[in-house]
Scaffold this motif. Sequence first.
Motif, PDB file in Angstrom:
ATOM      1  N   THR A  91       4.476  -7.138  -4.165  1.00  0.00           N
ATOM      2  CA  THR A  91       3.379  -7.925  -3.588  1.00  0.00           C
ATOM      3  C   THR A  91       3.364  -7.747  -2.084  1.00  0.00           C
ATOM      4  O   THR A  91       4.424  -7.750  -1.443  1.00  0.00           O
ATOM      5  CB  THR A  91       3.543  -9.414  -3.924  1.00  0.00           C
ATOM      6  N   VAL A  92       2.166  -7.601  -1.528  1.00  0.00           N
ATOM      7  CA  VAL A  92       1.982  -7.549  -0.080  1.00  0.00           C
ATOM      8  C   VAL A  92       1.122  -8.744   0.330  1.00  0.00           C
ATOM      9  O   VAL A  92       0.081  -9.010  -0.281  1.00  0.00           O
ATOM     10  CB  VAL A  92       1.325  -6.231   0.354  1.00  0.00           C
ATOM     11  N   THR A  93       1.565  -9.460   1.348  1.00  0.00           N
ATOM     12  CA  THR A  93       0.826 -10.623   1.838  1.00  0.00           C
ATOM     13  C   THR A  93       0.502 -10.429   3.314  1.00  0.00           C
ATOM     14  O   THR A  93       1.390 -10.043   4.092  1.00  0.00           O
ATOM     15  CB  THR A  93       1.645 -11.903   1.662  1.00  0.00           C
ATOM     16  N   ALA A 149      -2.103  -8.399  12.641  1.00  0.00           N
ATOM     17  CA  ALA A 149      -1.803  -9.362  11.590  1.00  0.00           C
ATOM     18  C   ALA A 149      -0.338  -9.218  11.197  1.00  0.00           C
ATOM     19  O   ALA A 149       0.263  -8.156  11.355  1.00  0.00           O
ATOM     20  CB  ALA A 149      -2.706  -9.147  10.387  1.00  0.00           C
ATOM     21  N   ARG A 150       0.191 -10.294  10.702  1.00  0.00           N
ATOM     22  CA  ARG A 150       1.564 -10.234  10.202  1.00  0.00           C
ATOM     23  C   ARG A 150       1.537  -9.907   8.712  1.00  0.00           C
ATOM     24  O   ARG A 150       0.806 -10.551   7.945  1.00  0.00           O
ATOM     25  CB  ARG A 150       2.277 -11.564  10.417  1.00  0.00           C
ATOM     26  N   ILE A 151       2.364  -8.903   8.335  1.00  0.00           N
ATOM     27  CA  ILE A 151       2.412  -8.466   6.937  1.00  0.00           C
ATOM     28  C   ILE A 151       3.819  -8.720   6.412  1.00  0.00           C
ATOM     29  O   ILE A 151       4.820  -8.376   7.048  1.00  0.00           O
ATOM     30  CB  ILE A 151       2.065  -6.975   6.787  1.00  0.00           C
ATOM     31  N   THR A 152       3.869  -9.364   5.268  1.00  0.00           N
ATOM     32  CA  THR A 152       5.136  -9.538   4.550  1.00  0.00           C
ATOM     33  C   THR A 152       4.976  -8.949   3.157  1.00  0.00           C
ATOM     34  O   THR A 152       3.868  -8.677   2.696  1.00  0.00           O
ATOM     35  CB  THR A 152       5.527 -11.022   4.451  1.00  0.00           C
ATOM     36  N   PHE A 188      -0.453   1.042   1.087  1.00  0.00           N
ATOM     37  CA  PHE A 188       0.964   0.845   0.816  1.00  0.00           C
ATOM     38  C   PHE A 188       1.373   1.694  -0.374  1.00  0.00           C
ATOM     39  O   PHE A 188       0.573   1.997  -1.270  1.00  0.00           O
ATOM     40  CB  PHE A 188       1.259  -0.636   0.520  1.00  0.00           C
ATOM     41  N   ARG A 189       2.645   2.040  -0.373  1.00  0.00           N
ATOM     42  CA  ARG A 189       3.205   2.724  -1.540  1.00  0.00           C
ATOM     43  C   ARG A 189       4.663   2.293  -1.712  1.00  0.00           C
ATOM     44  O   ARG A 189       5.325   1.889  -0.758  1.00  0.00           O
ATOM     45  CB  ARG A 189       3.120   4.235  -1.428  1.00  0.00           C
ATOM     46  N   VAL A 190       5.120   2.376  -2.955  1.00  0.00           N
ATOM     47  CA  VAL A 190       6.516   2.114  -3.283  1.00  0.00           C
ATOM     48  C   VAL A 190       7.189   3.468  -3.501  1.00  0.00           C
ATOM     49  O   VAL A 190       6.740   4.265  -4.338  1.00  0.00           O
ATOM     50  CB  VAL A 190       6.651   1.248  -4.542  1.00  0.00           C
ATOM     51  N   VAL A 191       8.266   3.737  -2.750  1.00  0.00           N
ATOM     52  CA  VAL A 191       8.987   5.008  -2.848  1.00  0.00           C
ATOM     53  C   VAL A 191      10.267   4.774  -3.648  1.00  0.00           C
ATOM     54  O   VAL A 191      11.051   3.865  -3.333  1.00  0.00           O
ATOM     55  CB  VAL A 191       9.327   5.571  -1.453  1.00  0.00           C
TER      56      VAL A 191
END
Length: 939
Positions: free
Chosen positions: A848-850, A757-760, A829-832
């Motif tokens: 946001t992750v799509t 899948a494509r993740i943005t 996911f995580r934000v560093v």
Amino acid sequence: MGGVVDTIVNVVSSFIGWLIPIPDIPDFETPEEEKGVLINKQSNNAQIPVVYGRRQVGITRVFLESSGTDNTYLYMAGVVCEGEIQEIEEIYIDDKQVTFDGALTDGTVREVDSSDANFYKDSSHIQIQAFYGTDDQVASSILTNSTNWTSNHRLRGVCYLAFRFKWNQDIFSSIPQVRVTLKGRKVYDPRTDTTAYTSNSALILLDYLRNTRYGKGLPNSAFESDFASFKTSADECETQITPYTGADQINLFETNAVIDTDQKVIENVKKLLNPMRSLFTYNDGVYKLKIEGTGTAVKTITADHVVGGAKALGERKNNKYNRVLGTFVNPDKNWQNDTVSFPPADDTIVATEFKHATMLAQDNGTLLEGNFQFPNVTNKFSAEALCEVILRRSRNQLQIQLTLTSEFLELEIGDIVAITYPTGGFNAKPFRVLGLEINEDLTVNVQLFEHQDNFYTFNEKNPIPTIADTTLPNPFNVQPPASVTLDDQLIEYNDGTVIVALDVTIGASPDSFVDYYQVEYKKSTDSNYIIYAQGSGLNHRVLNVIDQETYDVRVKAVSTIGSSSTYVSASRTVVGAIAPPSDVEDFSCNIVGEEAHLSWSQIPDLDLAYYQIRFSEATDGTADWQNSVALVEKVSRPATSIVVPSRSGTFLIKSVDKLSNFSSNATAIISNVTGVKNFNAIATQSEHPDFLGTNTNTVIADNTIRLDSSELFDSASGDFDDEVTRFFDSGVANADFYASGNYLFADVIDIGAKHTARITATLSQTSDNPDDLFDNKSGLFDTASSNFDGDTPANCNAHIEIATSDDNITYTDFRNFTIGNYTFRYAKFRVVLISRDLASTPVVSEVTVTIDMEDRIFSGNDITSGAGTYTVTFTNPYKSVNYAVGITGEDLNTGDFFVVENKTINGFDLTFKNSSGTAVSRTFDYLAKGYWYIKIKGV
């Protein structure tokens, strides 16, 4: 000076006076003792001089020792004089005055002040400790650092200087020569019964006569009661006179003497009598002092008092002068001998009878010149006044010898008597008693010298003329370079190796005698400089310097005779490779089908490592680097193009050097063209505004993610309310953020099976530095080296990381997230968040992750269904049955129809029937279109 006056007849007694007739052939040479006053000697048993008043002297070296690496330090003890003295005023080393960082008080260690260009070369090269010569002084703390000077070496009662010289070839060429300007011994004053510094001539003579260490050692009983004559003479010495109109008043007599204790006491006494033109007598076992000056007669002599006749002697040519020269020590000429004369060359203000032309005419044009030494006089006006007295006396020098009756037994040397003697034509004519002897019959033989009060009147003198100095170039004084400018740059060798070079540009010295320049450098953290180059060139390049190191460079000019100037220095922090690389130019985007072809121009930086490309969905020109997401992490040099999937949004690019420095500004291009493929936003997971995930070294504040502080509330000292200079959130210490932290998304994404899948993603962030308050800044606003808006954005950032799994148990390591296709079933996911200075923190407000899925189509054609149900099976199953199916029959008859039944993720059943509902065999094509359904773990 002084001596024994020769009498006319043998019966006249002797006395010590201030004036000795000079020899017939004048000796113009400086006395040997005066030659030695300023020189340095080396001895352990040489005589120690006595300094009275204010003088400059050399030292006697009694201790020398070197120590340190390569004998860096020279320790020296130099005896100055007998103590206790009043003050050390000045120190000269090799004829150059040294400026110290404070007064040279007794026992205080001093260093050379940084303002001294001669002896301060990046640091002090002289350490000094002065000892005034008290009887209880301790050992020098400087010299006890040497090997052979111990705490027992105190030199009590001796004024001396302790030195430590630090070797520098541009400062010292041999053992340093030292001269000392000082105020000398403290002496006893019977008028006040105190001991203090003075230049009073009478008190100095009294001290020398009484001192048991270096003087005569006379007891108090050797003087008249209460030192009466010395007290009277001391008062006369302090009579105030005005040398010339407008001048400050000075004492009538002062002694500034360097006494050679190797000389006989009587010789030193004569020299101490000299400055105050006095007579020193011994009568009835008592010493007295009388200053030769004005006065009235104590007795009158008539013919009735004379036993026998009178003998007279008139003036003699060899003791008569029409000019008197006096040699004295002149502080204004480096304490060298200087000469005055009376009458002076400009005798305008001199009485007519004592003008040189008048006296020369009276003496038939014969120059009668006398030369006298005043070694203890340091004032030009005092020396000239002594010359005037000598000349006036010489021109009125009638001498008489008489034998007087017993009523003159009380006469003393120095008394003034008046003679009324008709045979000699005298009517109350004053004479001074300068010889006296008592006969057995109690008559008195006296020798009398003509006296006039005007001999001793201080007459106005000419002021010291202002004479322009002759300024000659000092061959040892070399003008330094005008400037030193530093820069750095990258240098590339033929093999591709890139190094950093420090460029040194010298501003030429204005000195015409410069032979070459010496360039030296060091790291600022090092102690010693490295000599890099010696040459006449003004441009030099130091290779292979280290990035981010601060280098100190100094340059001096060296003359043709090897003398060096002072150093001119500069410092620079090398930024050759740490300077941001150039911004990318000519960034363009061409859409070809499903692809975006990005290209740009190569930047010129030699230390370029790669380019990084980011993407933002914004198309209105507001996209920025901080709030965009990585698309391509690295495009290595020398590439200047790359192909990425086409998307509608903003592509941004920055260059990155080998030290991971990013270019200052991102270059952006907007694309409004999407690819021909159709993608479906399957899921969008937004963590904001609540941010319910897991924080590690981060906190949620005001609906934003921030780095947490490493400072605990209880770790601060003091009362909470006492801190008035900081904000609540900034704590009590600067730079207390964690270096990094992360926020883990609240939920794991599960797409049901392993698929691609494509993740943005989108990330909105700012930055904050709670310590960086405007009012807390020091210095001037315009001189700050930072950016106008501060450096906080450059010191912190946040980015997204991804980890994937097939089983929700074993995950890959978290890695930087870039927009693209991922194959996975589970994703988290995580934000560093990162702070490079521990004072700045990213502030993440939105994340946001799509997940997008491309449309999937299964199809078949020319399939024979058979007279029954035909099952279509997909190569890969759909996740759900909500896909679309299209059927095309190729050989249908009127009334034929088909039925699609039993749709599953793996396929469906198809039956063709005729108008009567009977299954028939037909040929058909089909098309199924759908996408995966994605499940968010935990939902």
